[in-house]
Design an enzyme around this catalytic site. Sequence first.
Site, PDB file in Angstrom:
ATOM      1  N   SER A 165      34.472  57.635  95.080  1.00 55.81           N
ATOM      2  CA  SER A 165      33.895  58.765  95.805  1.00 55.81           C
ATOM      3  C   SER A 165      34.209  58.644  97.302  1.00 55.81           C
ATOM      4  CB  SER A 165      32.400  58.858  95.518  1.00 55.81           C
ATOM      5  OG  SER A 165      31.866  60.080  95.956  1.00 55.81           O
ATOM      6  N   ASP A 261      33.123  66.942  87.231  1.00 55.00           N
ATOM      7  CA  ASP A 261      32.940  66.559  88.626  1.00 55.00           C
ATOM      8  C   ASP A 261      33.556  67.625  89.517  1.00 55.00           C
ATOM      9  OD1 ASP A 261      32.837  65.331  91.106  1.00 55.00           O
ATOM     10  OD2 ASP A 261      33.792  63.473  90.454  1.00 55.00           O
ATOM     11  N   HIS A 291      30.504  62.772  87.770  1.00 51.94           N
ATOM     12  CA  HIS A 291      30.734  61.959  88.952  1.00 51.94           C
ATOM     13  C   HIS A 291      29.779  60.756  88.938  1.00 51.94           C
ATOM     14  CE1 HIS A 291      32.077  61.449  93.136  1.00 51.94           C
ATOM     15  NE2 HIS A 291      30.848  61.003  93.372  1.00 51.94           N
TER      16      HIS A 291
END
Length: 319
Positions: A165, A261, A291
């Site tokens: 991320s 995601d 995610h």
Amino acid sequence: MNDLPQPLQPDAEVIAAQAAVKARGLTNGDVLRQPINDARAATYLYQTFLNEGGPEAEITEHLLPTEPPTPVRIYRPKGVSGVLPVYLHVHGGGFAIGDINTLDRWKREVAASSGAVVVGLQYALSPEYPYPTALDQVMAVLEWLRRDAATLGIDAERMGIGGDSAGGNLALAALLRLRDAHQAMPRFGAINYGMLSSNHGTPSHLELGDGRFGLSTEKLDWFWTQYLGGDASLRTNPDAAPLSAELRGLPPLLLLAAALDPLLDDTLNLDRRLSEAGIPHETKIYQGVPHGFLGQTALLEKARQAQADIVAAIGRYLA
């Protein structure tokens, strides 16, 4: 990479994992509905649950004299001596959440499975410390690992870097900084559902950004605003949003992404641009997971598969 249409629904295992988390009274913090310190506290309790169990590692703690200071944790495989390759993993959390304990179990597992030294750091969070503080700290850790490699029992010539991320952003941006400075680079990078662009008009944002699978476009916009200190001009700065950078000259990359995601297109667009730049890379999209699934190795088979992909890359590039 699987280009076939897939149902937009979580795996049964994901639903069961969410129920198990809920039964413990845990949840990820919500920066849109909680003060930031409350959101962080809720997230850290959830991460403590994810960190339970797993293999042991020989752990040492360090504090680099940056501004602000940077805590670093080194995970050495239990009972393994000699000079070992090293993999630095930069945690996610929208640049605003996360600490030295984020993905602790995951890093112990990677060290045990790969036979490499795994390194984590605690970078300073926004909004208190906006860009470029976190990236500067990642660069300081990379420099320290090379400079003190002999003392640390690692081989600086066999180094990899990765992140998930926001950590994927920082890992990729660090590689670009090293390239531009003509400095020695890690042998490979692992970019896991990277938060690489503030373009929120992509198909994955439009289809998946409503928050029903956890992460939302609204949250991501909040994270970008905090990270960049409200300076909208930085949203296309390659140092802050590396998907907008020239990508030639990078080492081989492993790209992992979650199908549920809103950031999926960041990975797909990076895959396309790496191909155009002639950079060797492999891209895997995990269906049925949202995610943040990477750290749920105690709960999800696909998290274990994704971890095995990274371990395999460590073996392939750092052997």
